[in-house]
Design an enzyme around this catalytic site. Structure first.
Site, PDB file in Angstrom:
ATOM      1  N   ARG A 109       0.817  -1.209   0.000  1.00 12.52           N
ATOM      2  CA  ARG A 109       0.000   0.000   0.000  1.00 12.52           C
ATOM      3  C   ARG A 109       0.856   1.266   0.000  1.00 12.52           C
ATOM      4  O   ARG A 109       0.522   2.243  -0.672  1.00 12.52           O
ATOM      5  CB  ARG A 109      -0.941   0.001   1.209  1.00 12.52           C
ATOM      6  CG  ARG A 109      -1.979  -1.125   1.185  1.00 12.52           C
ATOM      7  CD  ARG A 109      -2.908  -1.054   2.394  1.00 12.52           C
ATOM      8  NE  ARG A 109      -3.750   0.133   2.323  1.00 12.52           N
ATOM      9  CZ  ARG A 109      -4.966   0.179   1.786  1.00 12.52           C
ATOM     10  NH1 ARG A 109      -5.493  -0.912   1.248  1.00 12.52           N
ATOM     11  NH2 ARG A 109      -5.660   1.288   1.774  1.00 12.52           N
ATOM     12  N   TYR A 114      -0.988  -1.526  -4.441  1.00 16.87           N
ATOM     13  CA  TYR A 114      -1.723  -2.785  -4.383  1.00 16.87           C
ATOM     14  C   TYR A 114      -2.881  -2.677  -3.388  1.00 16.87           C
ATOM     15  O   TYR A 114      -2.678  -2.259  -2.243  1.00 16.87           O
ATOM     16  CB  TYR A 114      -0.791  -3.928  -3.991  1.00 16.87           C
ATOM     17  CG  TYR A 114       0.250  -4.230  -5.038  1.00 16.87           C
ATOM     18  CD1 TYR A 114      -0.062  -5.010  -6.148  1.00 16.87           C
ATOM     19  CD2 TYR A 114       1.540  -3.723  -4.929  1.00 16.87           C
ATOM     20  CE1 TYR A 114       0.889  -5.282  -7.116  1.00 16.87           C
ATOM     21  CE2 TYR A 114       2.506  -3.987  -5.899  1.00 16.87           C
ATOM     22  CZ  TYR A 114       2.169  -4.766  -6.986  1.00 16.87           C
ATOM     23  OH  TYR A 114       3.113  -5.025  -7.951  1.00 16.87           O
ATOM     24  N   PRO A 115      -4.103  -3.049  -3.789  1.00 15.24           N
ATOM     25  CA  PRO A 115      -5.294  -2.886  -2.940  1.00 15.24           C
ATOM     26  C   PRO A 115      -5.399  -3.996  -1.893  1.00 15.24           C
ATOM     27  O   PRO A 115      -6.287  -4.850  -1.933  1.00 15.24           O
ATOM     28  CB  PRO A 115      -6.444  -2.949  -3.950  1.00 15.24           C
ATOM     29  CG  PRO A 115      -5.932  -3.860  -5.027  1.00 15.24           C
ATOM     30  CD  PRO A 115      -4.453  -3.582  -5.127  1.00 15.24           C
ATOM     31  N   LYS A 116      -4.488  -3.968  -0.917  1.00 14.83           N
ATOM     32  CA  LYS A 116      -4.328  -5.076   0.022  1.00 14.83           C
ATOM     33  C   LYS A 116      -5.064  -4.836   1.334  1.00 14.83           C
ATOM     34  O   LYS A 116      -5.042  -3.735   1.884  1.00 14.83           O
ATOM     35  CB  LYS A 116      -2.843  -5.307   0.299  1.00 14.83           C
ATOM     36  CG  LYS A 116      -2.058  -5.661  -0.946  1.00 14.83           C
ATOM     37  CD  LYS A 116      -0.665  -6.160  -0.620  1.00 14.83           C
ATOM     38  CE  LYS A 116       0.047  -6.611  -1.886  1.00 14.83           C
ATOM     39  NZ  LYS A 116       1.224  -7.427  -1.634  1.00 14.83           N
ATOM     40  N   LYS A 117      -5.697  -5.919   1.819  1.00 16.56           N
ATOM     41  CA  LYS A 117      -6.353  -5.936   3.120  1.00 16.56           C
ATOM     42  C   LYS A 117      -5.990  -7.232   3.832  1.00 16.56           C
ATOM     43  O   LYS A 117      -5.546  -8.199   3.207  1.00 16.56           O
ATOM     44  CB  LYS A 117      -7.878  -5.863   2.958  1.00 16.56           C
ATOM     45  CG  LYS A 117      -8.401  -4.556   2.399  1.00 16.56           C
ATOM     46  CD  LYS A 117      -9.915  -4.590   2.244  1.00 16.56           C
ATOM     47  CE  LYS A 117     -10.646  -4.680   3.566  1.00 16.56           C
ATOM     48  NZ  LYS A 117     -12.116  -4.593   3.417  1.00 16.56           N
TER      49      LYS A 117
END
EC number: 4.1.1.4
Length: 246
Positions: A109, A114-117
């Site tokens: 992030r 990158y759309p990381k969770k």
């Protein structure tokens, strides 16, 4: 700590940074991909302009096991990528990514887009079946299965799958909530060795979840699947579009 020293740090906490400097090298990085056909209207609501969808409403569901990553350790990741084009260049828009490693979330992030969770994916072999699962909290979000190493996939074809350009959104607000950064980012893996590549029969189940809405892009038809083992280096991203420039 001197001001000149503060400005040289990569991130916080200053004396225990969330991640080290790259490059980030992945050994034995394992991919399990299922490409499926979904609802075209659902894709149009999700994919941001100026990215353009193709005629076929496809999604790539991907599981990645990364047991040996320089600076980041071992983790597993799961997400959805959508085939798109930008100015005629074909690639994949990274829609959502869920993983179980805090340094990898932070670096993805902060240093990229990158759309990381946080999530709890697993990739494993159950008897004669390659299995990928994703849990968000205590609830199951996805189950993917594929026949284990049924048919060899051409290594060049596998490399082309992995090395498609990725498109991502980078959004950071000012402290008052107004826009500060709103950009479209691109990155493309180029330093890669493909060791093995396989395909086989595959199935994918997605379950409704408000905070991990994979099933907003429902599975209508399985198109293809792949199981690919690689070594690679994570590429540096570049800005290709700035939403805040008029």
């Amino acid at each position: 700590m001197l001001k000149s020293e503060v400005s040289k740090q990569i991130t916080t906490p200053l004396t225990a940074p969330a991640f080290p400097r790259g490059p980030y090298r992945f050994h034995n990085r394992e991919y399990f991909n299922i490409i499926y056909r979904t609802d075209a209207d659902a894709l149009r609501k999700i994919v941001p302009e100026p990215l353009e969808l193709g005629e076929d409403p496809l999604v790539r569901f991907e599981m990645m096991a990364m047991p040996d990553t320089s600076g980041l350790g071992s983790y597993t990741e799961c997400g959805q990528a959508i085939p798109v084009s930008y100015n005629g260049k074909k690639g994949d828009y990274l829609h959502m990514m869920y993983l179980d490693n805090q340094p990898a979330i932070a670096v993805g992030r902060e240093l990229s887009a990158y759309p990381k969770k946080l999530g709890y994916p697993k990739l494993f072999v159950d008897s004669d079946t390659l299995v990928g699962t994703l849990d968000y909290g205590k609830l199951r979000v996805a189950i993917a299965t594929m026949g284990y190493k049924h048919k060899q996939l051409d290594l060049n074809e596998a490399k082309e799958q992995i090395c498609r350009p990725n498109f991502m959104l980078k959004i950071i607000p000012n402290y008052d909530g107004t826009p500060r950064i709103c950009e479209l980012i691109s990155a493309q893996i180029k330093d890669i060795t493909v060791h093995e590549a396989w395909t086989g029969p595959a199935r994918l189940q997605l379950f409704d979840h408000a905070m991990a809405p994979f099933n907003d892009l429902p599975v209508k038809e399985i198109v293809s699947s792949s199981h690919i083992l690689t070594d690679l280096t994570l590429p540096s991203p570049e800005v290709i579009y700035d939403y805040l420039k008029k």
